[in-house]
Design a protein around this motif. Structure first.
Motif, PDB file in Angstrom:
ATOM      1  N   ALA A 108      -1.215-113.940  43.559  1.00 24.16           N
ATOM      2  CA  ALA A 108      -2.455-114.652  43.896  1.00 24.16           C
ATOM      3  C   ALA A 108      -3.268-113.843  44.883  1.00 24.16           C
ATOM      4  O   ALA A 108      -2.724-113.222  45.796  1.00 24.16           O
ATOM      5  N   GLU A 109      -4.584-113.849  44.697  1.00 25.19           N
ATOM      6  CA  GLU A 109      -5.504-113.211  45.630  1.00 25.19           C
ATOM      7  C   GLU A 109      -6.747-114.074  45.778  1.00 25.19           C
ATOM      8  O   GLU A 109      -7.113-114.813  44.852  1.00 25.19           O
ATOM      9  N   SER A 110      -7.377-113.970  46.947  1.00 30.68           N
ATOM     10  CA  SER A 110      -8.613-114.729  47.146  1.00 30.68           C
ATOM     11  C   SER A 110      -9.744-114.091  46.335  1.00 30.68           C
ATOM     12  O   SER A 110      -9.706-112.902  46.011  1.00 30.68           O
ATOM     13  N   ILE A 111     -10.752-114.900  45.997  1.00 33.31           N
ATOM     14  CA  ILE A 111     -11.897-114.425  45.217  1.00 33.31           C
ATOM     15  C   ILE A 111     -13.092-114.294  46.155  1.00 33.31           C
ATOM     16  O   ILE A 111     -13.475-115.274  46.802  1.00 33.31           O
ATOM     17  N   PRO A 112     -13.701-113.123  46.249  1.00 30.62           N
ATOM     18  CA  PRO A 112     -14.932-113.000  47.052  1.00 30.62           C
ATOM     19  C   PRO A 112     -15.996-113.978  46.553  1.00 30.62           C
ATOM     20  O   PRO A 112     -16.146-114.178  45.342  1.00 30.62           O
ATOM     21  N   ILE A 113     -16.730-114.586  47.488  1.00 35.62           N
ATOM     22  CA  ILE A 113     -17.736-115.577  47.104  1.00 35.62           C
ATOM     23  C   ILE A 113     -18.768-114.978  46.160  1.00 35.62           C
ATOM     24  O   ILE A 113     -19.266-115.644  45.251  1.00 35.62           O
ATOM     25  N   GLN A 114     -19.095-113.694  46.341  1.00 36.37           N
ATOM     26  CA  GLN A 114     -20.074-113.060  45.459  1.00 36.37           C
ATOM     27  C   GLN A 114     -19.589-113.061  44.008  1.00 36.37           C
ATOM     28  O   GLN A 114     -20.351-113.388  43.095  1.00 36.37           O
ATOM     29  N   GLU A 115     -18.324-112.709  43.793  1.00 33.46           N
ATOM     30  CA  GLU A 115     -17.781-112.714  42.431  1.00 33.46           C
ATOM     31  C   GLU A 115     -17.726-114.125  41.881  1.00 33.46           C
ATOM     32  O   GLU A 115     -18.015-114.374  40.709  1.00 33.46           O
ATOM     33  N   LEU A 116     -17.346-115.064  42.747  1.00 32.65           N
ATOM     34  CA  LEU A 116     -17.275-116.455  42.311  1.00 32.65           C
ATOM     35  C   LEU A 116     -18.640-116.944  41.857  1.00 32.65           C
ATOM     36  O   LEU A 116     -18.771-117.611  40.829  1.00 32.65           O
ATOM     37  N   MET A 117     -19.688-116.605  42.619  1.00 33.48           N
ATOM     38  CA  MET A 117     -21.052-116.998  42.248  1.00 33.48           C
ATOM     39  C   MET A 117     -21.431-116.409  40.892  1.00 33.48           C
ATOM     40  O   MET A 117     -21.994-117.097  40.036  1.00 33.48           O
ATOM     41  N   ILE A 118     -21.101-115.135  40.671  1.00 31.17           N
ATOM     42  CA  ILE A 118     -21.455-114.471  39.412  1.00 31.17           C
ATOM     43  C   ILE A 118     -20.813-115.196  38.235  1.00 31.17           C
ATOM     44  O   ILE A 118     -21.477-115.517  37.246  1.00 31.17           O
ATOM     45  N   TYR A 119     -19.529-115.486  38.345  1.00 28.69           N
ATOM     46  CA  TYR A 119     -18.842-116.107  37.215  1.00 28.69           C
ATOM     47  C   TYR A 119     -19.247-117.566  37.021  1.00 28.69           C
ATOM     48  O   TYR A 119     -19.372-118.037  35.886  1.00 28.69           O
ATOM     49  N   LEU A 120     -19.467-118.284  38.126  1.00 26.51           N
ATOM     50  CA  LEU A 120     -19.887-119.682  37.991  1.00 26.51           C
ATOM     51  C   LEU A 120     -21.250-119.791  37.331  1.00 26.51           C
ATOM     52  O   LEU A 120     -21.499-120.712  36.546  1.00 26.51           O
ATOM     53  N   THR A 121     -22.149-118.850  37.630  1.00 25.16           N
ATOM     54  CA  THR A 121     -23.484-118.928  37.049  1.00 25.16           C
ATOM     55  C   THR A 121     -23.534-118.352  35.638  1.00 25.16           C
ATOM     56  O   THR A 121     -24.569-118.428  34.978  1.00 25.16           O
ATOM     57  N   GLU A 122     -22.443-117.797  35.164  1.00 25.96           N
ATOM     58  CA  GLU A 122     -22.374-117.373  33.773  1.00 25.96           C
ATOM     59  C   GLU A 122     -21.984-118.531  32.863  1.00 25.96           C
ATOM     60  O   GLU A 122     -22.169-118.503  31.661  1.00 25.96           O
ATOM     61  N   ARG A 123     -21.420-119.584  33.481  1.00 29.58           N
ATOM     62  CA  ARG A 123     -21.066-120.753  32.686  1.00 29.58           C
ATOM     63  C   ARG A 123     -22.309-121.457  32.182  1.00 29.58           C
ATOM     64  O   ARG A 123     -23.368-121.400  32.792  1.00 29.58           O
TER      65      ARG A 123
END
Length: 287
Positions: free
Chosen positions: A266-281
């Motif tokens: 397990a690793e934490s997800i940088p907020i920037q990456e999280l934003m990118i993937y969430l907005t691809e949904r």
């Protein structure tokens, strides 16, 4: 102060810049307002600041509408990425104008920051470089001491050292004079640790609204053999998954402890990456 966003929409022709968004912000707190270009962030900030009217719905600040309401607008300072000041004004005149408008203006801080960012009081705005003009906007935003201070990509043209200086001063001033700070940026990794709460917008909608620590604690990446990861994530909400050479990495809504107990990495997800993937949904979920 309390900001209530109630079913707000804004249309320009046939385009919905905002589409029935609703949420509440309460201070003092530093908010990260994130999203891709065209997500509706700037439109929201302009309505909040009383610069434009919503097509439908209301934004209330302590129960009052900001549009054409000096009592409210003098408690809000919006610093945009450019064109904040008339080009023919001198820096000293900009400071004087804002001093008249904002009741809590800190003139000592303004002049201290003028020196910190190496601005000349007699220089005209049109003679400033892009970075210097951004520095002037930052100075006005911080010195305004406005109870709601909004920075919309405020540092265009500033180098990394100047941006770091800005973040440090912002935190210092926030501790001295608590307020609601709304920070919209694409340089998320640089400032994400400042955020106490995160809002992610997508196509005029609110894709996510979460406390930053909760967001960090309830999302992680899980890595392992494909069949093991697939089994672990089968009943969990998956943001994205990738596989290579028999291994899989999935971004999921789960805390790291449960992943580790399952024998996976397990690793934490940088907020920037999280934003990118969430907005691809295609669809997001607000809290």
């Amino acid at each position: 102060m309390k900001i209530e966003v109630k079913n707000v929409s804004k249309t320009y022709g046939k385009k919905n810049a905002l589409d029935h968004i609703s949420f509440t912000l309460e201070g003092p707190k530093i908010y990260g307002l994130l999203g891709r270009n065209g997500a509706g962030k700037t439109t929201f900030m302009e309505i909040l600041s009383g610069h434009v009217l919503a097509t439908k719905g209301d934004i209330l600040i302590d129960g009052e509408k900001p549009f054409d309401n000096q009592k409210i607008t003098e408690s809000i300072c919006l610093i945009k990425e450019g064109d904040n000041f008339k080009k023919d004004l001198k820096v000293k005149h900009v400071l004087r104008i804002y001093e008249y408008f904002y009741p809590k203006w800190d003139n000592e801080l303004a002049h201290q920051l003028i020196q910190e960012f190496n601005l000349k009081l007699n220089a005209k705005v049109k003679a400033l470089s892009k970075g210097m003009e951004s520095a002037l906007g930052i100075i006005v935003g911080l010195a305004s001491r406005a109870p709601i201070t909004i920075f919309d990509e405020p540092y265009i043209g500033l180098d990394a050292a100047s941006r770091k200086k800005f973040y440090e001063i912002l935190l210092e001033e926030y501790e001295k004079e608590k307020r609601i700070v709304i920070f919209s940026t694409h340089l998320i990794d640089e400032v994400s640790l400042l955020f106490e709460e995160v809002l992610i917008m997508q196509d005029g909608n609110l894709a996510l609204h979460e406390e930053a620590d909760m967001l960090r604690n309830r999302t992680c990446s899980v890595t392992g053999k494909i069949e093991e990861v697939e089994k672990f994530i089968s009943e969990r909400e998956v943001i994205v998954k990738k596989q290579l050479a028999g291994m899989m990495t999935a971004y999921i809504f789960e805390n790291e402890d449960k992943v580790n107990k399952a024998g996976l990495k397990a690793e934490s997800i940088p907020i920037q990456e999280l934003m990118i993937y969430l907005t691809e949904r295609k669809k997001g979920a607000s809290r």
